[in-house]
Design an enzyme around this catalytic site. Structure first.
Site, PDB file in Angstrom:
ATOM      1  N   LYS A  88       0.866  -1.177   0.000  1.00  0.00           N
ATOM      2  CA  LYS A  88       0.000   0.000   0.000  1.00  0.00           C
ATOM      3  C   LYS A  88       0.901   1.224   0.000  1.00  0.00           C
ATOM      4  O   LYS A  88       2.026   1.174   0.518  1.00  0.00           O
ATOM      5  CB  LYS A  88      -0.862   0.009   1.267  1.00  0.00           C
ATOM      6  CG  LYS A  88      -2.089   0.880   1.174  1.00  0.00           C
ATOM      7  CD  LYS A  88      -3.314   0.099   0.763  1.00  0.00           C
ATOM      8  CE  LYS A  88      -4.539   0.977   0.739  1.00  0.00           C
ATOM      9  NZ  LYS A  88      -5.757   0.218   0.465  1.00  0.00           N
ATOM     10  N   VAL A  97     -21.009   1.098  -3.602  1.00  0.00           N
ATOM     11  CA  VAL A  97     -21.170  -0.310  -3.225  1.00  0.00           C
ATOM     12  C   VAL A  97     -22.599  -0.568  -2.726  1.00  0.00           C
ATOM     13  O   VAL A  97     -23.253  -1.532  -3.144  1.00  0.00           O
ATOM     14  CB  VAL A  97     -20.134  -0.707  -2.141  1.00  0.00           C
ATOM     15  CG1 VAL A  97     -20.377  -2.130  -1.656  1.00  0.00           C
ATOM     16  CG2 VAL A  97     -18.713  -0.555  -2.670  1.00  0.00           C
ATOM     17  N   GLY A  98     -23.078   0.275  -1.824  1.00  0.00           N
ATOM     18  CA  GLY A  98     -24.397   0.080  -1.216  1.00  0.00           C
ATOM     19  C   GLY A  98     -25.511  -0.020  -2.245  1.00  0.00           C
ATOM     20  O   GLY A  98     -26.401  -0.872  -2.144  1.00  0.00           O
TER      21      GLY A  98
END
Ligand SMILES: NC(=O)c1ccc[n+]([C@@H]2O[C@H](COP(=O)([O-])OP(=O)(O)OC[C@H]3O[C@@H](n4cnc5c(N)ncnc54)[C@H](O)[C@@H]3O)[C@@H](O)[C@H]2O)c1
Length: 354
Positions: free
Chosen positions: A78, A182-183
């Site tokens: 990351k 996403v939801g």
């Protein structure tokens, strides 16, 4: 956090600076046991250099576990860019960053994270080929939330099977916190499966989307009201830390499975969930559809192949919940064990000289 101390075990941490463009970045590689490290670039105005380093170390470690359980041939890495994306993000800065990623020669592949977008990866890619999560116009796979939501749905189905015997949410009441990228997709899958949805969001356009697209969705004021409603499943799909010392005791759901990263506010929460008899499908297992998509892009994106891989989140979640049940350990601990096993067993194969 101490890089050389026993608490990390990272392979490599690189500090990158380009004064004229203002770039200050840290690239952390936790492990390349399974392949080149893969993980996004977070662009964030950290209060201190120590806070930026801490985030890079924590997030790269988490990516190693997520990638291992997603079945990817990628280790964990990351990067963080220390700055305000609204003020500091410029073409020279992103391209300078790209040259530092390139300098690692493919040990680390970067992608989007909080504060970076597909358009930014297109710019980074002008200096470096170890970039994924680019826009479709530049040969990338585009928005990863489609497969993230699909994977969350699969993980939720596996949890439903574990608890209620059938892998469906039909007839269940699912509380979705956060109707973002996403939801929204998740609500679609759940409604198609026959679930009833109770949802909340802090954004008026997101609520309007629900009112127009799915008028049957019950909207409640906030997350506090959602966790207290009569729901069978809770799906946190907004920010991290959704499960804390206040929400877990109030939660009426029997399953937690959602897209948000870092749902557990602190490590003790998994125990609290267990004591309350709430089945927790670990966030980094069920939300791996996005990284599955960006990993697929490295091979030349094929949506059907990536979707097949994201569908396997059902089997992975099932295996984790079974292991947790037989060993009497929280699912998050079972998930870590399976990830460590794969990193060790598959990673070891590179010792066979070719
Ligand atoms: N997009 C992906 O592919 C992906 C992959 C893995 C994990 N995630 C994680 O999933 C979560 C959602 O990601 P997204 O891409 O949908 O983001 P998004 O920004 O599109 O959506 C987040 C939604 O949450 C809402 N929200 C914020 N605070 C809230 C609150 N207190 N209560 C209710 N709603 C609130 C926002 O208004 C927004 O609609 C994040 O935690 C993200 O890190 C996303």
């Amino acid at each position: 956090m101490d890089v050389f101390g026993s608490d990390t075990g990272h392979e490599q941490v690189v500090f990158c600076q380009d004064k004229p463009s203002g770039l200050k970045a840290i690239i952390a590689i936790y492990s390349t046991a399974l392949g080149p490290a893969l993980g996004g670039t977070r662009f964030h105005p950290y209060p201190t250099e120590a806070a930026a380093l801490h985030d890079a170390l924590e997030l790269s470690r988490a990516m190693a576990y997520k990638n291992a359980l997603a079945g990817l041939d990628h280790g964990g890495g990351k990067a963080v860019i220390w700055g305000d994306p609204g003020r500091d993000k410029t073409e020279p800065l992103l391209r300078a960053y790209g040259r530092f990623v390139a300098s690692l020669g493919g040990r680390y592949y970067t992608a989007c994270d909080v504060g970076t977008y597909v358009q930014d990866m297109d710019v980074v890619a002008r200096e470096c080929r170890f970039v994924t999560g680019r826009s479709e116009a530049h040969g990338g796979a585009g928005d990863s939330s489609v497969l993230t939501a699909w994977g969350v749905f699969q993980g939720m189905r596996a949890a439903a099977e574990h608890l209620w015997g059938t892998p469906t949410l039909a007839g269940r009441r699912v509380g979705v916190a956060g109707l973002g990228k996403v939801g929204k997709h998740l609500v679609g899958h759940l409604i198609e499966d026959g679930a009833q949805i109770i949802a909340t969001d802090v954004s008026e356009p997101a609520l309007d989307w629900a009112r127009n697209r799915y008028p049957q969705v019950d909207l409640v004021a906030d997350e506090a009201a959602l966790v207290r409603s009569d729901i069978d499943v809770y799906a946190p799909c907004a920010l991290g830390g959704a499960l804390d010392d206040e929400t877990v005791p109030a939660l009426r759901a029997k399953i937690v499975a959602g897209g948000a990263n870092n749902q557990l506010a602190h490590p003790g929460i998994e125990k609290l969930l267990e004591e309350r008899g709430i089945l927790y499908a670990p966030d980094y297992v069920v939300n791996a559809g996005g990284v599955i998509q960006v990993a697929d892009e490295i091979e030349g994106f094929d949506f059907a192949r990536a979707k097949l891989r994201a569908t396997a989140i059902f089997d992975t979640t099932r295996a984790i919940l079974q292991l947790a049940g037989t060993e009497g350990i929280p699912p998050a601990v079972a998930a870590d064990r399976l990830a460590e096993r794969r990193m060790s067993e598959v990673g070891r194969l590179r010792m066979i000289r070719l």
